[in-house]
Design a protein around this motif. Structure first.
Motif, PDB file in Angstrom:
ATOM      1  N   ARG A 132       0.828  -1.211   0.000  1.00 55.59           N
ATOM      2  CA  ARG A 132       0.000   0.000   0.000  1.00 55.59           C
ATOM      3  C   ARG A 132       0.859   1.256   0.000  1.00 55.59           C
ATOM      4  O   ARG A 132       0.534   2.246  -0.676  1.00 55.59           O
ATOM      5  CB  ARG A 132      -0.936  -0.010   1.214  1.00 55.59           C
ATOM      6  CG  ARG A 132      -2.124  -0.927   1.060  1.00 55.59           C
ATOM      7  CD  ARG A 132      -3.194  -0.625   2.096  1.00 55.59           C
ATOM      8  NE  ARG A 132      -2.725  -0.850   3.454  1.00 55.59           N
ATOM      9  CZ  ARG A 132      -2.798  -2.020   4.079  1.00 55.59           C
ATOM     10  NH1 ARG A 132      -3.310  -3.069   3.464  1.00 55.59           N
ATOM     11  NH2 ARG A 132      -2.362  -2.136   5.324  1.00 55.59           N
ATOM     12  N   ARG A 269      -6.854  -0.022  -2.655  1.00 54.90           N
ATOM     13  CA  ARG A 269      -8.114  -0.609  -2.209  1.00 54.90           C
ATOM     14  C   ARG A 269      -8.123  -2.125  -2.406  1.00 54.90           C
ATOM     15  O   ARG A 269      -8.632  -2.877  -1.562  1.00 54.90           O
ATOM     16  CB  ARG A 269      -9.294   0.009  -2.984  1.00 54.90           C
ATOM     17  CG  ARG A 269      -9.493   1.497  -2.715  1.00 54.90           C
ATOM     18  CD  ARG A 269     -10.635   2.045  -3.560  1.00 54.90           C
ATOM     19  NE  ARG A 269     -10.908   3.432  -3.245  1.00 54.90           N
ATOM     20  CZ  ARG A 269     -11.732   3.844  -2.285  1.00 54.90           C
ATOM     21  NH1 ARG A 269     -12.352   2.957  -1.532  1.00 54.90           N
ATOM     22  NH2 ARG A 269     -11.928   5.128  -2.064  1.00 54.90           N
ATOM     23  N   LEU A 270      -7.563  -2.581  -3.518  1.00 51.24           N
ATOM     24  CA  LEU A 270      -7.664  -3.993  -3.872  1.00 51.24           C
ATOM     25  C   LEU A 270      -6.743  -4.881  -3.061  1.00 51.24           C
ATOM     26  O   LEU A 270      -7.066  -6.053  -2.817  1.00 51.24           O
ATOM     27  CB  LEU A 270      -7.355  -4.171  -5.370  1.00 51.24           C
ATOM     28  CG  LEU A 270      -8.332  -3.520  -6.349  1.00 51.24           C
ATOM     29  CD1 LEU A 270      -7.854  -3.701  -7.782  1.00 51.24           C
ATOM     30  CD2 LEU A 270      -9.728  -4.097  -6.174  1.00 51.24           C
ATOM     31  N   GLY A 272      -5.939  -4.979   0.026  1.00 50.68           N
ATOM     32  CA  GLY A 272      -6.515  -5.453   1.275  1.00 50.68           C
ATOM     33  C   GLY A 272      -7.523  -6.563   1.061  1.00 50.68           C
ATOM     34  O   GLY A 272      -7.672  -7.457   1.903  1.00 50.68           O
ATOM     35  N   ARG A 273      -8.219  -6.531  -0.079  1.00 56.64           N
ATOM     36  CA  ARG A 273      -9.258  -7.532  -0.352  1.00 56.64           C
ATOM     37  C   ARG A 273      -8.696  -8.770  -1.038  1.00 56.64           C
ATOM     38  O   ARG A 273      -9.046  -9.903  -0.680  1.00 56.64           O
ATOM     39  CB  ARG A 273     -10.346  -6.914  -1.232  1.00 56.64           C
ATOM     40  CG  ARG A 273     -11.425  -7.909  -1.643  1.00 56.64           C
ATOM     41  CD  ARG A 273     -12.399  -7.311  -2.647  1.00 56.64           C
ATOM     42  NE  ARG A 273     -13.242  -6.279  -2.041  1.00 56.64           N
ATOM     43  CZ  ARG A 273     -14.234  -5.665  -2.689  1.00 56.64           C
ATOM     44  NH1 ARG A 273     -14.464  -5.963  -3.972  1.00 56.64           N
ATOM     45  NH2 ARG A 273     -14.956  -4.748  -2.088  1.00 56.64           N
ATOM     46  N   PHE A 274      -7.832  -8.566  -2.026  1.00 58.47           N
ATOM     47  CA  PHE A 274      -7.366  -9.687  -2.848  1.00 58.47           C
ATOM     48  C   PHE A 274      -5.925 -10.112  -2.550  1.00 58.47           C
ATOM     49  O   PHE A 274      -5.454 -11.105  -3.100  1.00 58.47           O
ATOM     50  CB  PHE A 274      -7.486  -9.333  -4.336  1.00 58.47           C
ATOM     51  CG  PHE A 274      -8.887  -9.046  -4.779  1.00 58.47           C
ATOM     52  CD1 PHE A 274      -9.838 -10.059  -4.829  1.00 58.47           C
ATOM     53  CD2 PHE A 274      -9.271  -7.767  -5.131  1.00 58.47           C
ATOM     54  CE1 PHE A 274     -11.129  -9.792  -5.234  1.00 58.47           C
ATOM     55  CE2 PHE A 274     -10.571  -7.486  -5.535  1.00 58.47           C
ATOM     56  CZ  PHE A 274     -11.502  -8.505  -5.593  1.00 58.47           C
ATOM     57  N   THR A 279      -4.016  -8.711  -6.673  1.00 58.40           N
ATOM     58  CA  THR A 279      -3.907  -7.402  -7.325  1.00 58.40           C
ATOM     59  C   THR A 279      -3.024  -7.487  -8.561  1.00 58.40           C
ATOM     60  O   THR A 279      -3.328  -6.890  -9.607  1.00 58.40           O
ATOM     61  CB  THR A 279      -3.337  -6.373  -6.331  1.00 58.40           C
ATOM     62  OG1 THR A 279      -4.146  -6.372  -5.147  1.00 58.40           O
ATOM     63  CG2 THR A 279      -3.330  -4.980  -6.932  1.00 58.40           C
TER      64      THR A 279
END
Length: 399
Positions: A132, A269-270, A272-274, A279
């Motif tokens: 990040r 943003r991605l 943290g999710r993927f 990503t």
């Protein structure tokens, strides 16, 4: 003093890593004028870019391992000093040979801050947080390549290309002053490995023995190779073949910058999710699609310069999604060798890009096709490498 998890530190690290884009993008609108003013061929003028990349690769060999041993801050100051001195030589160059040599020295200086900017991120942050942070830096850094060609085009129109290097001198001085008075030493534990050519090579061999490291370095190489093909070839293709003037070219260059900044903002943003790999998967898909669409449009004979710049925006999204996460993934297993790992990654990335630039420069005079063909090839290869490397990437911790 600059502290971790602050916007001020992120901005300074982003500007350090922007030294390379600044050194290339700002003088891109002036390449045809440099060729005419110094009575040089297109191939010779292209060498000012390729020499920069080769110098960049050579400099990275030493900066990381030396900073692991003696600390980040003194090595940063040396690199910025060399960059500033070489920029002065560029501004005063009487012929293309001197400019090529000065660009090599300028790159030797610029490579230090970029290597150490990545290493400092690894000093302060772990895992997805490092990804990040690199993405945040990329978003901020994107302002430089967006503004640099426009500023360079204005300078070229008003005063000529030599003043462009004067702006680089001021940039180097300002960064050096900030590092001297505001940057703390970030390294937690200095390496006890002696600084010698054989020791550096042994350290690099250890890094290359890690399958995950090799994979992520390969992804960074291919991603940046396609981006550098556009950086080195777009001024000749868009200005000579599509007949754009300096300012029109500079504004068209902002397509890839906007794409890159979009990619870095999405990555924040991605990831943290993927996770890092998830990503990267989205990123390499964008790389391949952008390159293939560009090649198809050029082969179809679309007369607009948008056939180059619009698909390059999609490729730029892929760069913003892929490169920060690949770099973070490559450095993650080596907290005690972050400098050396960053150096070797940069060496591989810049050497590959320099080779791409040299080969592309030999084929640009008559047709636009070599540019999209090169970008499509690197994008498709990046996607193929990611899809084929699941086992190797499994060696890495996930986000």
């Amino acid at each position: 003093m600059l502290k971790p998890d602050t916007l001020a530190l992120t901005v300074v690290l982003a500007l350090l890593t922007a030294l390379g884009p600044l050194s290339t993008d700002m003088y891109l609108p002036s390449l045809p004028a440099i060729a005419a003013g110094l009575k040089a061929s297109t191939g010779q003028t292209q060498l000012t870019l390729s020499a920069f990349l080769l110098g960049f690769a050579a400099g990275q060999f030493f900066y990381g391992p030396i900073s692991d041993r003696i600390g980040r801050k003194p090595v940063l100051l040396f690199g910025l000093g060399l960059f500033t001195m070489a920029s002065l030589i560029c501004a005063l160059s009487p012929n293309i040979e001197t400019l090529i040599g000065a660009r090599f020295l300028q790159a030797l200086g610029a490579s230090g801050p970029i290597v150490l900017g990545r290493a400092i991120v690894r000093d302060f942050y772990e895992g997805p947080r490092a990804g990040r942070e690199l993405s945040r830096m990329g978003t901020i850094m994107g302002v430089v390549p967006a503004a640099a060609p426009i500023l360079g085009g204005v300078i070229e129109r008003l005063t000529g290309w030599r003043v462009t290097f004067g702006v680089m001198i001021l940039f180097g001085i300002a960064l050096a002053a900030t590092i001297l008075w505001r940057m703390p030493e970030s390294i937690r534990k200095k390496s006890d490995v002696p600084i010698s050519f054989p020791a550096i090579l042994r350290g690099f061999r250890l890094l290359l023995g890690h399958a995950g490291y090799r994979t992520y370095v390969g992804l960074s190489m291919l991603t940046y190779g396609g981006l550098f093909a556009f950086i080195s070839g777009s001024s000749f293709v868009l200005q000579k073949i599509y007949r754009l003037d300096e300012l029109s070219f500079a504004f068209s260059f902002t397509f890839v910058v906007a794409g890159f900044m979009t990619g870095t903002m999405l990555a924040q943003r991605l990831v943290g999710r993927f996770g890092l790999d998830g990503t990267i998967r989205i990123g390499v898909t964008c790389l391949a699609l952008g390159g293939v669409i560009m090649l198809a449009l050029v082969l179809a004979g679309v007369p607009s310069s948008l056939s180059i710049s619009a698909p390059m925006a999609l490729y730029g999204v892929g760069v913003g999604l892929t490169m920060p996460q690949s770099m973070a993934s490559a450095l993650m297993p080596f907290p005690d060798r972050a400098g050396a790992a960053s150096s070797l990654l940069g060496i591989c990335q810049m050497t590959f890009a320099a080779i791409v630039g040299i080969l592309l420069g030999r084929n640009l005079d008559a047709s636009a096709i070599p540019l999209p063909a090169t970008i499509a090839t690197t994008g498709v290869l990046a996607l193929a490498l990611f899809l084929a490397s699941g086992r190797a990437r499994g060696d890495q911790p996930k986000g």
